[in-house]
Design an enzyme around this catalytic site. Structure first.
Site, PDB file in Angstrom:
ATOM      1  N   ASN A  14       0.819  -1.206   0.000  1.00  0.00           N
ATOM      2  CA  ASN A  14       0.000   0.000   0.000  1.00  0.00           C
ATOM      3  C   ASN A  14       0.856   1.259   0.000  1.00  0.00           C
ATOM      4  O   ASN A  14       2.053   1.202   0.259  1.00  0.00           O
ATOM      5  CB  ASN A  14      -0.914  -0.030   1.236  1.00  0.00           C
ATOM      6  N   CYS A  15       0.213   2.372  -0.285  1.00  0.00           N
ATOM      7  CA  CYS A  15       0.879   3.677  -0.350  1.00  0.00           C
ATOM      8  C   CYS A  15       1.744   3.932   0.869  1.00  0.00           C
ATOM      9  O   CYS A  15       1.274   3.685   1.972  1.00  0.00           O
ATOM     10  CB  CYS A  15      -0.175   4.783  -0.450  1.00  0.00           C
ATOM     11  N   PRO A  16       2.959   4.389   0.771  1.00  0.00           N
ATOM     12  CA  PRO A  16       3.636   4.806  -0.458  1.00  0.00           C
ATOM     13  C   PRO A  16       4.605   3.753  -1.003  1.00  0.00           C
ATOM     14  O   PRO A  16       5.457   4.080  -1.806  1.00  0.00           O
ATOM     15  CB  PRO A  16       4.430   6.027   0.027  1.00  0.00           C
ATOM     16  N   LEU A  17       4.488   2.511  -0.527  1.00  0.00           N
ATOM     17  CA  LEU A  17       5.504   1.503  -0.880  1.00  0.00           C
ATOM     18  C   LEU A  17       5.690   1.243  -2.379  1.00  0.00           C
ATOM     19  O   LEU A  17       6.834   1.132  -2.840  1.00  0.00           O
ATOM     20  CB  LEU A  17       5.229   0.195  -0.129  1.00  0.00           C
ATOM     21  N   ASP A  41      -2.713  -1.673  -5.332  1.00  0.00           N
ATOM     22  CA  ASP A  41      -3.229  -0.483  -4.658  1.00  0.00           C
ATOM     23  C   ASP A  41      -3.886   0.435  -5.696  1.00  0.00           C
ATOM     24  O   ASP A  41      -3.207   0.961  -6.576  1.00  0.00           O
ATOM     25  CB  ASP A  41      -2.053   0.220  -3.951  1.00  0.00           C
TER      26      ASP A  41
END
Lengths: 76, 159
Positions: A14-17, A41
């Site tokens: 999920n953000c920001p990965l 995502d």
């Protein structure tokens, strides 16, 4: 099939990965090479557009396929 | 293109509020921003080697709880012993199941991306904190040091 040089599977992240992993992978690539990114995502669609605009790396393709979001980014 | 700058002040030390500084800083760094985070007061907890951060529904009516509890569960009962530990554990599980990075991971990514982490020396002294409990690579300085960078930043956030 080989229309890209490297692939990054950011599924389940999920953000920001997804952006951070993509950035990290791009750093190790040569200019002009193409990175294929797989993400789940939904926010990554807008994020990769913005990422490309701000970093100068070109977003060649962005599409959804079977619940996955697929991107092709060309390293600047 | 000239490098943009992001300056963040991190003042909160709970599990939920630990996320925004690290998410924004790591993302900004990935976008090419030169980034600095100034940790002050409770924000200093985010620099501990051993992150033992908690989240509490107490006094936080906006926090979603399991089974829609925030709608019917009496506020006073959120102060019960064990509530904080339970909510913390549930929040961590939820984050892991949704693929949200752990704070340790985000913090590491920040350091890898050369985000500068600055601890407020005054608060360290005020709370008698032991700097050996903090991660390596932290700079200790004061408000003037923050303004040196923040003054020429493009974005400045107080979190």
């Amino acid at each position: 099939m080989a229309d890209f040089d490297e692939e990054l599977d950011a599924s389940g992240l999920n953000c920001p990965l997804p952006i951070l992993r993509a950035k990290k992978t791009l750093v190790g690539m040569e200019s002009g090479k193409i990175l294929h990114i797989i993400a789940t995502d939904p926010g990554s669609v807008k994020d990769f557009e913005a990422f490309a605009r701000q970093t100068g790396n070109e977003l060649i393709e962005s599409k959804e396929e079977g619940g996955k979001f697929l991107f092709l980014i060309k390293k600047s | 293109m000239e490098e943009k700058k992001l300056a963040i002040i991190a003042t909160k030390g709970s599990l939920d509020w630990a996320y925004p500084p690290f998410i924004l800083a790591s993302t900004a760094a990935a976008l090419g921003y030169e980034t600095e985070i100034f940790f002050t007061f409770y924000g200093l907890q985010l620099l501990k080697k051993d992150l033992d951060l908690k989240v509490t529904p107490l006094g936080n009516p906006g926090m979603p709880m399991p089974m829609g509890m925030e709608k019917w569960f009496p506020t006073l009962l959120t102060a019960l012993p064990g509530m904080e530990a339970m909510m913390t554990s549930m929040m961590k599980k939820k984050m892991a199941s949704k693929g949200v990075a752990s704070l340790e991971e985000l913090r590491e990514l920040c350091q890898e991306a050369e985000v500068r982490l600055i601890a407020c020396q005054m608060t360290v002294d005020l709370f008698d904190m032991d700097s050996s409990a903090f991660i390596d690579g932290v700079e200790y300085a004061g408000a003037a040091r923050f303004f040196e960078f923040a003054g020429e930043s493009d974005i400045c956030l107080y979190i």
